[in-house]
Every structure is written in structure tokens, then in C-alpha cells.
Enzyme design. Structure first.
Site, PDB file in Angstrom:
ATOM      1  N   LYS A   8      31.393 -13.404 -26.956  1.00 13.31           N
ATOM      2  CA  LYS A   8      32.022 -12.797 -25.781  1.00 13.31           C
ATOM      3  C   LYS A   8      32.158 -13.843 -24.670  1.00 13.31           C
ATOM      4  O   LYS A   8      31.343 -14.767 -24.569  1.00 13.31           O
ATOM      5  CB  LYS A   8      31.239 -11.564 -25.296  1.00 13.31           C
ATOM      6  N   LYS A  37      18.805 -13.657 -24.211  1.00 12.49           N
ATOM      7  CA  LYS A  37      18.397 -14.320 -22.974  1.00 12.49           C
ATOM      8  C   LYS A  37      17.046 -15.002 -23.114  1.00 12.49           C
ATOM      9  O   LYS A  37      16.805 -16.036 -22.504  1.00 12.49           O
ATOM     10  CB  LYS A  37      18.405 -13.334 -21.797  1.00 12.49           C
ATOM     11  N   LYS A  79      29.882 -15.200 -18.111  1.00 17.99           N
ATOM     12  CA  LYS A  79      29.882 -16.043 -16.915  1.00 17.99           C
ATOM     13  C   LYS A  79      28.802 -17.115 -16.986  1.00 17.99           C
ATOM     14  O   LYS A  79      28.818 -18.064 -16.220  1.00 17.99           O
ATOM     15  CB  LYS A  79      29.794 -15.217 -15.635  1.00 17.99           C
TER      16      LYS A  79
HETATM   17  P1  ATP Z   1      25.928 -13.035 -17.973  1.00 16.56           P
HETATM   18  O1  ATP Z   1      26.706 -13.959 -18.828  1.00 16.56           O
HETATM   19  O2  ATP Z   1      25.463 -13.666 -16.683  1.00 16.56           O
HETATM   20  O3  ATP Z   1      24.891 -12.243 -18.683  1.00 16.56           O
HETATM   21  P2  ATP Z   1      28.112 -11.219 -18.044  1.00 16.56           P
HETATM   22  O4  ATP Z   1      29.331 -12.062 -18.006  1.00 16.56           O
HETATM   23  O5  ATP Z   1      27.741 -10.578 -19.317  1.00 16.56           O
HETATM   24  O6  ATP Z   1      26.920 -11.990 -17.410  1.00 16.56           O
HETATM   25  P3  ATP Z   1      27.453  -8.903 -16.469  1.00 16.56           P
HETATM   26  O7  ATP Z   1      27.170  -8.942 -15.020  1.00 16.56           O
HETATM   27  O8  ATP Z   1      26.296  -8.795 -17.370  1.00 16.56           O
HETATM   28  O9  ATP Z   1      28.315 -10.141 -16.905  1.00 16.56           O
HETATM   29  O10 ATP Z   1      28.487  -7.772 -16.801  1.00 16.56           O
HETATM   30  C1  ATP Z   1      29.262  -7.085 -15.889  1.00 16.56           C
HETATM   31  C2  ATP Z   1      30.216  -6.145 -16.598  1.00 16.56           C
HETATM   32  O11 ATP Z   1      31.245  -6.900 -17.224  1.00 16.56           O
HETATM   33  C3  ATP Z   1      29.609  -5.279 -17.694  1.00 16.56           C
HETATM   34  O12 ATP Z   1      30.199  -3.994 -17.654  1.00 16.56           O
HETATM   35  C4  ATP Z   1      29.992  -5.978 -18.943  1.00 16.56           C
HETATM   36  O13 ATP Z   1      30.046  -5.098 -20.036  1.00 16.56           O
HETATM   37  C5  ATP Z   1      31.360  -6.509 -18.586  1.00 16.56           C
HETATM   38  N1  ATP Z   1      31.674  -7.711 -19.349  1.00 16.56           N
HETATM   39  C6  ATP Z   1      31.041  -8.895 -19.278  1.00 16.56           C
HETATM   40  N2  ATP Z   1      31.607  -9.790 -20.109  1.00 16.56           N
HETATM   41  C7  ATP Z   1      32.636  -9.138 -20.706  1.00 16.56           C
HETATM   42  C8  ATP Z   1      33.604  -9.521 -21.681  1.00 16.56           C
HETATM   43  N3  ATP Z   1      33.641 -10.731 -22.184  1.00 16.56           N
HETATM   44  N4  ATP Z   1      34.516  -8.602 -22.083  1.00 16.56           N
HETATM   45  C9  ATP Z   1      34.514  -7.356 -21.565  1.00 16.56           C
HETATM   46  N5  ATP Z   1      33.613  -6.938 -20.654  1.00 16.56           N
HETATM   47  C10 ATP Z   1      32.695  -7.805 -20.232  1.00 16.56           C
END
Ligand code: ATP
Ligand code: LTN
Length: 335
Positions: free
Chosen positions: A197, A115, A200
Site C-alpha cells: 500500500k 510497525k 506516508k
Molecule cells: P503510516 O504509513 O504513517 O502508518 P498511513 O499512510 O497508513 O500512515 P494513516 O494515518 O494510518 O495513514 O491512515 C489514514 C487513513 O488513510 C486511513 O483511513 C487509511 O485506511 C487510509 N489510507 C492510508 N493509506 C491508504 C492507501 N494507500 N490507500 C487507501 N487508503 C489509505
């Protein structure tokens, strides 16, 4: 007497639109675990502001995320659903935990490094302190288990270290939590770059399927997903990351095992396969979207859930915080 259930804690940040990675890696598991554990599910809006947010949008997304939790099947009668900032104990415990956490440990966190690179203009203290606030979230509720995606493993490990450190320095205070990582779907990958991964906040919107995408968009994104130059649908994440990722998505969305899923596509081409994956995703997402929309029209209900949730969360969190304040020697009057 009925045996006391173990405590489960998890949260998602109300940033951007959620992807199917968030659903599969987090919320879907919450539903499966809710009757077995005493569950606290938070909306981590204090974590969200570690990167720049539009205030009005953050507020709106908070309610949308609550509606999504419920639309996905999280039961507010069974679980405590609340907004992190409505329970002041989180910030208070984070401060105390900061004093037993080392700067070097935080600098080593992969997500902080990622980040910082992505938001080079805004490497704020909150971004660095993010894992300590997350530790405070979890430890306040004496959580036994924390279901998260694999990307959060490092944060969970540091939470455990912090808990052990506090317990050793003062006296046993915190339950040391275990992570729950599901094998299939713990990491859903980007459709355009299956070595990353699905996130969002990723750069290419075609790489992620959002929970709000309509059927045409879902089908189009699956159709365009990066695969390989072979023709065989086979699960092999190392040499066929794209196909394997689509297979994982198919398997979790349909509830079929990986073996069943692979067998189903034996002899079929990538075109048919991608279409089937898209259909499976749409079949799950469309009813969730409809339910979320219905819930969002009833603000009074949603506010009621959050008010009750914040009160219940506060009751538990305050007990832990008060114990912590006593142990570290904070004067608490005649309490
Ligand atoms: P950002 O991209 O904004 O950092 P993020 O997509 O990683 O966000 P978070 O709010 O950080 O989302 O994560 C919420 C939950 O979703 C966490 O438990 C995280 O481990 C899970 N998660 C996020 N992306 C994935 C993915 N691609 N596969 C499986 N689990 C995920
Ligand atoms: N950092 C988490 C969200 C989160 C969380 C938590 C998850 C905040 N507090 C406590 C589990 C337990 C993420 O998924 N990005």
C-alpha cells in the site's frame, strides 16, 4: 420531525505528509458522506506518538491537517472537527476497554507486527494498544459507520468485538459500528512496489505522491511508476498491479468509471497513459494546496474551529463515558 442522522466517525494521524492514498482512501469519502451523516472527524495525535515524533513538527502538522481537511471540502459548519488529545475521554475510555481486551488479540494485529518490525527499537505499549484507543475513539461517539481504507479493517473488526464484549458483559452500551470501504481506491498502492500500500511512512519517497507535491514532482513520479513489460492499459490487479493501480488513481481523480478510463487508453502507450494520470492528480491537488495555504494563514479561524470542535466532541463523549463508568461500578459522587 426530521429523522435523526446516523453517526459517522473517522480520523487520520498527523504523521508525516499525507499521500494521495490518505486522500482517496479517507478524506475524499468524508466529503461525500458529510451531508448524509452526523460526522466526527478527528486528528489522531494520540495515535501519532506511538511512533517517535518531533514535538514541534507534530504540533505544526496538526494544524496543517486541519487545514487540509477543510481544503479538501470537509465543512466545519456541518461536521465536528477536533484534535483527539483535546478530549480527555479518549484516554479514559481506552483504559476501561483495555481491561476487556486480550494481549494475544493485540499481538495478532498486522499493523502492530509491521510497525514492530519497522521500529524494532521502540516497541512500546502504546503501539500495541493502538487498536484499543481507536476503539475508544469510535465507541465514544456511538458511531454507526466508519469510513476507512482497507488497511484499517482489522482494527475495525476488533472494535466491533470489543463493543459486543462490553455490551454482553455489562449491558447494551455501545453501538456496534460498520466499516465503509469503497471499492475503487480503498487501497492505493506504492508506485515503486505496487504490491504494497502507498504509505506516508514508506521507504521510497518515489513510491508515494504526497498531497503537497508540486506538479513537476507529480508528473515525474507517475512517469517513473513501475508497470510491466506488456503495452496494453488494462485493469487486472493480479497480473498487472502497477497499471491497475494507476488506473484506479486516474479513475478516482477524474471521477470516471473504471470502464471509461480503460476505454480512454485503448491503443495508447504507457507513456501517454502515465502523463494523463499525472495531469489528473495535479488537477485535483493544486487547488487543494492553494486553499490549504490560504487557510493556514488564518490561525485564528483554525483555532476557532478546533475549540468549537473539542467542545462539541466532549459533550457527546462525556455522556458515553459516564454511562461506561456507571456500568463498570466507578463511584461518581451524586451524579
Ligand atoms: P503510516 O504509513 O504513517 O502508518 P498511513 O499512510 O497508513 O500512515 P494513516 O494515518 O494510518 O495513514 O491512515 C489514514 C487513513 O488513510 C486511513 O483511513 C487509511 O485506511 C487510509 N489510507 C492510508 N493509506 C491508504 C492507501 N494507500 N490507500 C487507501 N487508503 C489509505
Ligand atoms: N488508525 C487510523 C486512524 C484512526 C481512526 C480512528 C480511523 C484513529 N482513530 C477512528 C477511524 C476511526 C488510521 O487510519 N491509521
Amino acid at each position: 420531525m426530521e429523522e435523526k442522522k446516523k453517526v459517522l466517525y473517522s480520523a487520520v494521524q498527523p504523521t508525516n505528509n499525507l499521500t494521495i492514498g490518505n486522500y482517496v482512501g479517507a478524506i475524499r469519502n468524508w466529503v461525500q458522506l458529510q451531508s448524509e451523516y452526523d460526522c466526527y472527524y478527528a486528528i489522531a495525535n494520540m495515535h501519532a506518538i506511538t511512533v517517535k515524533q518531533e514535538p514541534a513538527l507534530l504540533r505544526q502538522r496538526t494544524l496543517e491537517l486541519l487545514a487540509l481537511y477543510i481544503a479538501c471540502g470537509v465543512d466545519p459548519e456541518q461536521c465536528v472537527l477536533y484534535v483527539q488529545s483535546q478530549v480527555p475521554c479518549h484516554a479514559e475510555l481506552a483504559w476501561v476497554l483495555n481491561t476487556i481486551t486480550y494481549v494475544g488479540e493485540m499481538e495478532r494485529m498486522t499493523q502492530f507486527k509491521d510497525k514492530s518490525a519497522r521500529h524494532a527499537e521502540n516497541i512500546n505499549m502504546g503501539l500495541m494498544d493502538y487498536p484499543v484507543l481507536m476503539a475508544a475513539d469510535i465507541l465514544l461517539y456511538q458511531a454507526d459507520v466508519v469510513p476507512v481504507g482497507l488497511d484499517q479493517r482489522q482494527h475495525l473488526e476488533i472494535t466491533r468485538d470489543i463493543a459486543v464484549r462490553f455490551n454482553n458483559r455489562y449491558s447494551p452500551t455501545f453501538t456496534v459500528p460498520e466499516g465503509i470501504y469503497r471499492k475503487v481506491g480503498a487501497k492505493i498502492c506504492d508506485l515503486q512496489d505496487p504490491t504494497k500500500k502507498m504509505s506516508k511512512s514508506g521507504e521510497d519517497p518515489n513510491g508515494a505522491i504526497f498531497m503537497g507535491d508540486d506538479k513537476d514532482t507529480i508528473l515525474r513520479k507517475c512517469k517513473r511508476a513501475v508497470t510491466d513489460s506488456e503495452t496494453e492499459v488494462r485493469y487486472d490487479p493480479d497480473t498487472k498491479p502497477g497499471v491497475s493501480n494507476l488506473l484506479s488513481i486516474y479513475s478516482v481523480m477524474t471521477g470516471k468509471t473504471m470502464d471509461e478510463s480503460v476505454r480512454e487508453f485503448a491503443g495508447k502507450g504507457y507513456g501517454d497513459f502515465k502523463l494523463a494520470v499525472g495531469e489528473a492528480v495535479a488537477d485535483v491537488l493544486i487547488p487543494i494546496q492553494q486553499e490549504q495555504k490560504r487557510l493556514l494563514a488564518d490561525k485564528a479561524y483554525l483555532n476557532g474551529v478546533l475549540n468549537r470542535g473539542a467542545e462539541a466532541a466532549f459533550r457527546t463523549a462525556r455522556k458515553t463515558l459516564s454511562k461506561v463508568y456507571r456500568k463498570v461500578g466507578f463511584y461518581q459522587g451524586d451524579k
